[in-house]
Design a protein around this motif. Structure first.
Motif, short mmCIF file in Angstrom:
data_model
loop_
_atom_site.label_atom_id
_atom_site.label_comp_id
_atom_site.label_asym_id
_atom_site.label_seq_id
_atom_site.Cartn_x
_atom_site.Cartn_y
_atom_site.Cartn_z
N LEU A 33 24.24 3.77 11.29
CA LEU A 33 24.18 3.62 12.74
C LEU A 33 24.23 2.02 13.00
O LEU A 33 23.64 1.13 12.67
CB LEU A 33 23.09 4.27 13.40
N VAL A 34 25.47 1.71 13.81
CA VAL A 34 25.72 0.34 14.14
C VAL A 34 25.87 0.08 15.69
O VAL A 34 27.15 1.14 16.09
CB VAL A 34 27.03 -0.29 13.28
N PRO A 35 25.08 -0.47 16.43
CA PRO A 35 25.53 -0.84 17.80
C PRO A 35 26.75 -1.56 17.76
O PRO A 35 26.86 -2.50 17.11
CB PRO A 35 24.30 -1.44 18.31
N THR A 36 27.57 -1.07 18.94
CA THR A 36 28.91 -1.82 18.73
C THR A 36 29.22 -2.68 20.21
O THR A 36 30.31 -3.49 20.25
CB THR A 36 30.32 -0.93 18.70
N TYR A 122 18.99 -14.16 30.22
CA TYR A 122 18.21 -13.20 29.12
C TYR A 122 19.22 -12.57 28.42
O TYR A 122 20.48 -11.83 29.17
CB TYR A 122 17.30 -12.38 29.70
N TYR A 123 19.35 -12.63 27.07
CA TYR A 123 20.34 -11.60 26.31
C TYR A 123 19.80 -10.53 26.43
O TYR A 123 18.39 -10.03 26.25
CB TYR A 123 20.33 -12.19 24.75
N LEU A 124 20.61 -9.24 26.31
CA LEU A 124 20.04 -7.76 26.01
C LEU A 124 20.51 -7.47 24.66
O LEU A 124 21.51 -7.86 23.99
CB LEU A 124 20.97 -7.08 26.79
N TYR A 125 19.28 -6.73 23.98
CA TYR A 125 19.52 -6.39 22.59
C TYR A 125 19.40 -4.79 22.63
O TYR A 125 18.47 -4.26 23.27
CB TYR A 125 18.30 -7.00 21.87
N ASP A 129 18.09 3.32 16.16
CA ASP A 129 17.00 3.95 15.29
C ASP A 129 16.08 2.77 14.96
O ASP A 129 15.78 2.51 13.69
CB ASP A 129 17.62 4.40 13.64
N ALA A 130 15.28 2.37 15.94
CA ALA A 130 14.43 1.39 15.77
C ALA A 130 13.27 1.57 14.90
O ALA A 130 12.69 0.72 14.21
CB ALA A 130 13.92 0.75 17.23
N ASN A 143 21.60 -2.64 12.50
CA ASN A 143 21.31 -1.84 13.69
C ASN A 143 20.79 -2.74 15.12
O ASN A 143 20.46 -1.86 15.95
CB ASN A 143 20.08 -1.05 13.19
N ILE A 144 21.01 -3.78 14.89
CA ILE A 144 20.87 -4.60 16.19
C ILE A 144 21.97 -5.17 16.64
O ILE A 144 22.76 -5.79 15.90
CB ILE A 144 19.65 -5.70 16.11
N TYR A 145 22.25 -4.92 18.19
CA TYR A 145 23.30 -5.77 18.66
C TYR A 145 22.90 -6.40 19.76
O TYR A 145 22.00 -6.03 20.71
CB TYR A 145 24.40 -4.60 19.04
N ARG A 146 23.53 -7.63 20.07
CA ARG A 146 23.43 -8.42 21.24
C ARG A 146 24.41 -8.64 22.22
O ARG A 146 25.50 -8.48 21.65
CB ARG A 146 22.77 -9.94 20.86
#
Length: 221
Positions: A33-36, A122-125, A129-130, A143-146
């Motif tokens: 799972l990869v946030p894109t 502020y950046y959003l992250y 699947d935390a 698994n983390i995307y900014r």
């Protein structure tokens, strides 16, 4: 295989062990799972609702064995994610009713109220699947995307309630009721948007101090 492992009495134990050749165990390629993507406004207001949308792709070879997992949303002033500097804004439960095969994506939407003390950039992250419910083997490091750019949060329209006058009798008798009138106005540029409570106190000092006054009533506005 070892027969009679507990050691019951036998005169001959040499034939209790049987071995076969090695077995080749292959790992079925897992999901990944990869946030894109994060879609959100470039600006926001503190103490107001803020909504973002995000996309997560399965870049593994098979769909997840789990059908539910938690995606978490964080904000941070830093361009590199760290739990010590990030602030959790909420958790969204992703329920995958249909298969999430290789190359398939899902989208999520999340809303939160930015705390009034957090103005600035502020950046959003997004952390997909935390809680590591989905087996990804060695693919848990992506698994983390900014958000590409930080969101500028500022103070927007707000209410500003002011008491401008209080009218009382010249003399008040202990244990007897007395009339009280006061004028309250909103000097801000936004309606209050709900009910609130005005509290009435009395005290012997000209400057208000909650520890030195006595509450005598309240009015719902």
């Amino acid at each position: 295989m070892v027969a009679n492992f507990q050691g019951l009495r036998e005169d001959f134990l040499a034939d209790n062990i049987f071995t076969i050749g090695p077995i080749n165990v292959r790992l079925t390629p897992p999901a990944d799972l990869v946030p894109t993507q994060i879609n959100a406004p470039a600006t926001g207001r503190v103490n107001e609702n803020f909504t973002l949308n995000y996309t997560v792709s399965n870049e593994g070879f098979n769909e997840p064995l789990k059908k539910q997992w938690n995606d978490k949303i964080y904000i941070s002033t830093q361009p590199e994610f760290s739990l010590s500097t990030a602030r959790l804004m909420g958790t969204r439960r992703q329920v995958q009713a249909t298969g999430l095969g290789a190359g398939i994506t899902y989208t999520g939407s999340f809303s939160f109220t930015m705390p009034r003390e957090l103005t600035g950039n502020y950046y959003l992250y997004i952390h997909a699947d935390a809680d590591n419910e989905v087996f990804e083997f060695d693919k848990d490091n992506n698994n983390i995307y900014r958000s590409p750019q930080p969101v500028a949060f500022s103070v927007g329209s707000q209410s500003d309630l002011i008491v401008s006058s209080v009218i009382l009798p010249d003399t008040i008798t202990r244990t007897r009721g007395f009339p009280l009138q006061y004028t309250r106005s909103n000097a801000g540029n936004k309606a209050t948007g709900g009910t609130f409570i005005d509290v009435i106190y009395y005290g012997s000092q000209p400057v208000f101090n909650l520890s030195q006054v006595t509450r005598i009533g309240s009015i719902t506005g």
